[in-house]
Design a protein around this motif. Structure first.
Motif, PDB file in Angstrom:
ATOM      1  N   ASP A  11      -9.290  -1.618   6.073  1.00 15.09           N
ATOM      2  CA  ASP A  11      -8.377  -0.861   6.932  1.00 15.09           C
ATOM      3  C   ASP A  11      -8.492  -1.376   8.368  1.00 15.09           C
ATOM      4  O   ASP A  11      -9.013  -0.694   9.241  1.00 15.09           O
ATOM      5  CB  ASP A  11      -8.711   0.626   6.847  1.00 15.09           C
ATOM      6  N   LYS A  12      -8.035  -2.601   8.589  1.00 13.34           N
ATOM      7  CA  LYS A  12      -8.102  -3.226   9.906  1.00 13.34           C
ATOM      8  C   LYS A  12      -6.760  -3.874  10.191  1.00 13.34           C
ATOM      9  O   LYS A  12      -6.290  -4.694   9.403  1.00 13.34           O
ATOM     10  CB  LYS A  12      -9.211  -4.268   9.932  1.00 13.34           C
ATOM     11  N   GLY A  31      -1.285  -5.181   2.693  1.00 16.95           N
ATOM     12  CA  GLY A  31      -2.624  -5.641   3.017  1.00 16.95           C
ATOM     13  C   GLY A  31      -3.069  -6.806   2.157  1.00 16.95           C
ATOM     14  O   GLY A  31      -2.530  -7.046   1.074  1.00 16.95           O
ATOM     15  N   ILE A  45       0.838  -1.202   0.000  1.00 17.07           N
ATOM     16  CA  ILE A  45       0.000   0.000   0.000  1.00 17.07           C
ATOM     17  C   ILE A  45       0.876   1.256   0.000  1.00 17.07           C
ATOM     18  O   ILE A  45       0.581   2.228  -0.679  1.00 17.07           O
ATOM     19  CB  ILE A  45      -0.954  -0.020   1.206  1.00 17.07           C
ATOM     20  N   LEU A  98       3.454  -0.477   4.402  1.00 16.63           N
ATOM     21  CA  LEU A  98       2.134  -0.925   4.816  1.00 16.63           C
ATOM     22  C   LEU A  98       1.677  -1.896   3.746  1.00 16.63           C
ATOM     23  O   LEU A  98       1.709  -1.580   2.545  1.00 16.63           O
ATOM     24  CB  LEU A  98       1.165   0.253   4.931  1.00 16.63           C
ATOM     25  N   ASP A 142      -7.790  -0.617  -3.233  1.00 17.61           N
ATOM     26  CA  ASP A 142      -9.087  -0.073  -2.817  1.00 17.61           C
ATOM     27  C   ASP A 142     -10.059  -1.122  -2.276  1.00 17.61           C
ATOM     28  O   ASP A 142     -11.124  -0.787  -1.779  1.00 17.61           O
ATOM     29  CB  ASP A 142      -9.726   0.725  -3.959  1.00 17.61           C
ATOM     30  N   GLY A 183      -7.117  -7.453   5.964  1.00 13.79           N
ATOM     31  CA  GLY A 183      -6.649  -6.280   6.697  1.00 13.79           C
ATOM     32  C   GLY A 183      -5.271  -5.821   6.269  1.00 13.79           C
ATOM     33  O   GLY A 183      -4.748  -6.250   5.234  1.00 13.79           O
ATOM     34  N   THR A 184      -4.681  -4.955   7.087  1.00  8.57           N
ATOM     35  CA  THR A 184      -3.367  -4.378   6.802  1.00  8.57           C
ATOM     36  C   THR A 184      -2.428  -4.607   7.978  1.00  8.57           C
ATOM     37  O   THR A 184      -2.864  -4.833   9.113  1.00  8.57           O
ATOM     38  CB  THR A 184      -3.467  -2.860   6.543  1.00  8.57           C
TER      39      THR A 184
END
Length: 124
Positions: free
Chosen positions: A108-109, A45, A20, A43, A104, A49-50
Motif C-alpha cells: 500500500d504505497k 497495483g 484492486i 486503483l 493481498d 505499490g499502488t
C-alpha cells in the motif's frame, strides 16, 4: 515499468498491474469547453505499490482482481498524487493472472509528487 518508477509528466507509459477496485462511470463536464466526458477511476497495483488509474471516454470491462497491461498511457498529478491516465489512444488488455501478484501481496504505497520536487534553497 513498475508503479514505483512513475513520476509526473511521463508519456507512453506501459505497465502491468492488478485491479484492486473500480468505480462506476461518472459524467464530468469540462471546465474548458463544457463538453461532457466519461470518467472511470480504478486503483491498480503491482509488487512495488499502488496508483490511481483514470480512464477517459471508455468503459473497459474491468473488475476487481483482473490482471491487466496498460499501453500508451501518461501520468498526471491531482491533489499531489501521481495518476496514470488512459485516453483514446491508450490500450488496456487482460493478461495472464500470474503476471502480477494477488491483491493481498500488493504493498500500500503510492508514488507521491513530493518525491520529485527539487527543494528550494533558502536565501541567506
Amino acid at each position: 515499468m513498475k508503479i514505483k518508477d512513475l513520476k509526473p509528466g511521463l508519456s507512453d507509459v506501459e505497465l502491468e498491474a492488478r485491479v484492486i477496485s473500480v468505480s462506476q462511470p461518472k459524467i464530468i463536464e469540462s471546465k474548458e469547453d463544457g463538453t461532457q466526458k466519461m470518467k472511470i477511476e480504478a486503483l491498480i497495483g503491482d509488487d512495488t505499490g499502488t496508483v490511481k488509474l483514470v480512464i477517459w471516454n471508455a468503459n473497459p470491462d474491468l473488475k476487481q482482481g483482473d490482471a491487466i497491461r496498460i499501453r500508451d498511457a501518461w501520468t498526471a498529478v491531482y491533489k499531489d498524487k501521481i495518476e496514470v491516465q488512459v485516453g483514446r489512444w491508450s490500450k488496456i488488455e487482460k493478461i495472464d493472472n500470474n503476471a502480477v501478484p494477488p491483491i493481498d501481496q500488493i504493498p500500500d504505497k503510492m508514488p507521491a509528487v513530493e518525491d520529485y520536487r527539487i527543494p528550494l534553497k533558502k536565501k541567506q
